[in-house]
Write a protein that holds these residues in place. Sequence first.
Motif, mmCIF file in Angstrom:
data_model
loop_
_atom_site.group_PDB
_atom_site.id
_atom_site.type_symbol
_atom_site.label_atom_id
_atom_site.label_comp_id
_atom_site.label_asym_id
_atom_site.label_seq_id
_atom_site.Cartn_x
_atom_site.Cartn_y
_atom_site.Cartn_z
ATOM 1 N N PRO A 154 0.824 -1.214 0.000
ATOM 2 C CA PRO A 154 0.000 0.000 0.000
ATOM 3 C C PRO A 154 0.858 1.265 0.000
ATOM 4 C CG PRO A 154 0.099 -0.937 2.204
ATOM 5 C CD PRO A 154 0.823 -1.906 1.309
ATOM 6 N N LEU A 155 0.272 2.355 -0.527
ATOM 7 C CA LEU A 155 1.009 3.609 -0.646
ATOM 8 C C LEU A 155 0.651 4.616 0.450
ATOM 9 C CD1 LEU A 155 0.996 4.130 -4.536
ATOM 10 C CD2 LEU A 155 2.617 2.874 -3.110
ATOM 11 N N CYS A 156 -0.226 4.207 1.358
ATOM 12 C CA CYS A 156 -0.553 5.076 2.493
ATOM 13 C C CYS A 156 -1.301 4.234 3.516
ATOM 14 C CB CYS A 156 -1.419 6.264 2.061
ATOM 15 S SG CYS A 156 -3.032 5.795 1.408
ATOM 16 N N ASN A 157 -1.514 4.820 4.674
ATOM 17 C CA ASN A 157 -2.356 4.191 5.691
ATOM 18 C C ASN A 157 -3.788 4.699 5.608
ATOM 19 O OD1 ASN A 157 0.583 4.714 7.040
ATOM 20 N ND2 ASN A 157 -0.213 2.658 7.463
ATOM 21 N N TYR A 158 -3.947 5.974 5.277
ATOM 22 C CA TYR A 158 -5.270 6.583 5.145
ATOM 23 C C TYR A 158 -5.294 7.425 3.869
ATOM 24 C CZ TYR A 158 -6.444 5.423 10.003
ATOM 25 O OH TYR A 158 -6.725 4.761 11.167
ATOM 26 N N ALA A 159 -6.498 7.533 3.295
ATOM 27 C CA ALA A 159 -6.714 8.456 2.184
ATOM 28 C C ALA A 159 -7.683 9.534 2.642
ATOM 29 C CB ALA A 159 -7.287 7.724 0.971
ATOM 30 N N GLY A 160 -7.406 10.784 2.256
ATOM 31 C CA GLY A 160 -8.288 11.907 2.584
ATOM 32 C C GLY A 160 -9.147 12.237 1.370
ATOM 33 N N ASN A 161 -10.398 11.843 1.426
ATOM 34 C CA ASN A 161 -11.276 11.941 0.260
ATOM 35 C C ASN A 161 -11.804 13.359 0.050
ATOM 36 O OD1 ASN A 161 -11.116 9.103 -0.256
ATOM 37 N ND2 ASN A 161 -12.512 8.801 1.483
ATOM 38 N N VAL A 162 -12.254 13.614 -1.171
ATOM 39 C CA VAL A 162 -12.670 14.953 -1.570
ATOM 40 C C VAL A 162 -13.843 15.461 -0.727
ATOM 41 C CG1 VAL A 162 -14.268 14.152 -3.356
ATOM 42 C CG2 VAL A 162 -13.155 16.384 -3.586
ATOM 43 N N ASP A 163 -14.649 14.550 -0.207
ATOM 44 C CA ASP A 163 -15.838 14.968 0.549
ATOM 45 C C ASP A 163 -15.561 15.115 2.041
ATOM 46 O OD1 ASP A 163 -15.521 12.355 1.303
ATOM 47 O OD2 ASP A 163 -17.537 11.702 0.729
ATOM 48 N N GLY A 164 -14.306 14.989 2.433
ATOM 49 C CA GLY A 164 -13.974 15.130 3.847
ATOM 50 C C GLY A 164 -14.002 13.825 4.616
ATOM 51 N N SER A 165 -14.424 12.741 3.968
ATOM 52 C CA SER A 165 -14.321 11.434 4.606
ATOM 53 C C SER A 165 -12.894 10.921 4.463
ATOM 54 C CB SER A 165 -15.307 10.447 3.960
ATOM 55 O OG SER A 165 -14.957 10.170 2.618
ATOM 56 N N VAL A 166 -12.590 9.865 5.219
ATOM 57 C CA VAL A 166 -11.304 9.199 5.029
ATOM 58 C C VAL A 166 -11.558 7.734 4.698
ATOM 59 C CG1 VAL A 166 -10.054 10.745 6.595
ATOM 60 C CG2 VAL A 166 -10.983 8.574 7.454
ATOM 61 N N THR A 167 -10.583 7.111 4.059
ATOM 62 C CA THR A 167 -10.613 5.671 3.833
ATOM 63 C C THR A 167 -9.380 5.078 4.485
ATOM 64 O OG1 THR A 167 -11.747 5.963 1.716
ATOM 65 C CG2 THR A 167 -10.670 3.830 2.102
ATOM 66 N N VAL A 168 -9.585 4.124 5.388
ATOM 67 C CA VAL A 168 -8.429 3.454 5.979
ATOM 68 C C VAL A 168 -7.981 2.367 5.009
ATOM 69 C CG1 VAL A 168 -9.963 2.027 7.444
ATOM 70 C CG2 VAL A 168 -7.523 2.189 7.967
ATOM 71 N N ILE A 169 -6.698 2.458 4.617
ATOM 72 C CA ILE A 169 -6.130 1.595 3.581
ATOM 73 C C ILE A 169 -5.301 0.471 4.195
ATOM 74 C CG2 ILE A 169 -4.537 1.521 1.603
ATOM 75 C CD1 ILE A 169 -7.022 3.110 0.930
ATOM 76 N N ALA A 170 -4.481 0.808 5.179
ATOM 77 C CA ALA A 170 -3.549 -0.171 5.749
ATOM 78 C C ALA A 170 -3.228 0.183 7.192
ATOM 79 C CB ALA A 170 -2.257 -0.204 4.933
ATOM 80 N N ALA A 171 -3.300 -0.831 8.066
ATOM 81 C CA ALA A 171 -2.910 -0.623 9.461
ATOM 82 C C ALA A 171 -1.399 -0.672 9.620
ATOM 83 C CB ALA A 171 -3.562 -1.681 10.345
ATOM 84 N N HIS A 172 -0.766 -1.476 8.779
ATOM 85 C CA HIS A 172 0.680 -1.712 8.908
ATOM 86 C C HIS A 172 1.451 -0.741 8.017
ATOM 87 C CE1 HIS A 172 -0.334 -5.278 11.228
ATOM 88 N NE2 HIS A 172 -1.298 -5.471 10.331
ATOM 89 N N PRO A 173 2.754 -0.632 8.202
ATOM 90 C CA PRO A 173 3.525 0.362 7.453
ATOM 91 C C PRO A 173 3.295 0.292 5.943
ATOM 92 C CG PRO A 173 4.863 -0.493 9.218
ATOM 93 C CD PRO A 173 3.590 -1.315 9.216
ATOM 94 N N ALA A 174 3.229 1.474 5.335
ATOM 95 C CA ALA A 174 2.951 1.612 3.909
ATOM 96 C C ALA A 174 4.086 2.392 3.251
ATOM 97 C CB ALA A 174 1.623 2.337 3.708
ATOM 98 N N ASN A 175 4.191 2.273 1.948
ATOM 99 C CA ASN A 175 5.291 2.920 1.212
ATOM 100 C C ASN A 175 4.889 4.329 0.762
ATOM 101 O OD1 ASN A 175 6.916 0.646 1.459
ATOM 102 N ND2 ASN A 175 6.018 -0.300 -0.357
ATOM 103 N N HIS A 176 5.017 5.283 1.669
ATOM 104 C CA HIS A 176 4.602 6.654 1.340
ATOM 105 C C HIS A 176 5.682 7.689 1.604
ATOM 106 C CE1 HIS A 176 3.927 7.891 5.587
ATOM 107 N NE2 HIS A 176 3.701 6.613 5.760
ATOM 108 N N ALA A 177 6.580 7.423 2.536
ATOM 109 C CA ALA A 177 7.472 8.493 2.993
ATOM 110 C C ALA A 177 8.931 8.298 2.606
ATOM 111 C CB ALA A 177 7.358 8.651 4.505
ATOM 112 N N GLY A 178 9.285 7.138 2.061
ATOM 113 C CA GLY A 178 10.666 6.892 1.685
ATOM 114 C C GLY A 178 11.597 6.962 2.890
ATOM 115 N N ALA A 179 12.808 7.436 2.661
ATOM 116 C CA ALA A 179 13.740 7.647 3.756
ATOM 117 C C ALA A 179 13.488 9.021 4.355
ATOM 118 C CB ALA A 179 15.171 7.541 3.260
ATOM 119 N N GLY A 180 13.543 9.107 5.669
ATOM 120 C CA GLY A 180 13.361 10.391 6.330
ATOM 121 C C GLY A 180 14.698 11.094 6.484
ATOM 122 N N GLY A 181 14.706 12.367 6.102
ATOM 123 C CA GLY A 181 15.944 13.128 6.256
ATOM 124 C C GLY A 181 15.837 14.442 5.531
#
Length: 294
Positions: free
Chosen positions: A66-93
């Motif tokens: 998965p590419l995120c844990n949550y999605a922020g939808n256009v209508d203000g709702s959210v969709t929970v995508i993954a509880a476990h770590p997702a590939n969204h932030a790469g390396a932090g620095g």
Amino acid sequence: MSVARAREINARLRAAGITVHEWAGWESRGNGQTSAYEGCIVHHTATAYGMAPAILVNGRPDLAGPLCNYAGNVDGSVTVIAAHPANHAGAGGGRSMGPLPVTTTFNRRVMGLEIVYPGNQPMTQAQYRTAAIWARIVTDVLGYGDIQRARAHAETSATGKWDPGFAPGRTIDMNAFRATAASGQLPVEDTVSWTENLTFTAPDGTVTTIQARDWVMWTNFAAWQAANGIATTNTKLDAIAGTLNDNQAALLAAIGDDPTQIDLTDAQVQMFLNGVSEKTKAAVKAALREGTDA
Ligand SMILES: [Zn+2]
């Protein structure tokens, strides 16, 4: 642990009045890493305004989901995508990590919210409001109540990402975002009804009253004001202008360009209305119908 934390976040989001959609399988979905969450990252998807696209679950050819844990939808709702770590932030620095660590395994440290909008124009007000609530809740649950643990991808990216944006290459003001999130003083849509009367007072004292939606329909306000030398004295007009989101503003501009005729196609109207609240949609649609009849 990841699932329990996510369930707690979901419960708090719902308690805050936010609709939480659950993408089937979210409890077991992840990139294989074990979470050690201590903060969160907000992103834009660089896709159209909309609901969580499947790419967030399935990934791209060059990056597994998965590419995120949550999605922020256009209508203000959210969709929970993954509880476990997702590939969204790469390396932090990146340039502004706050209290978050510099590490090559950043994704296991931070939950990610992918806000579903283009990024080269602003997210909807509903998305911003929800993102602020989400950031506050996630940092309360995972980040010791420290809102500084909510960062933009632009702040933590080691590779020059600039999301979430509001214009090409321009990142939203994250200090303002965090202040909003921490304060709980969140914007509310539709604080002025479109059927509410607006009052204008001319220099000679003549008072004109007009419904907000009629004003939208009948005049390009700036041109009208210039032509008539009428000063705006009703603060509600400013209030309306202040609560317009970009889609609404685009719609009003299109209408304002042509005060005698509505020549938008249905598809254009739907595009402009995308992301506007149901209440505002109804008001605008009513106004458009009246305009067509006139
Ligand atoms: Zn990002």
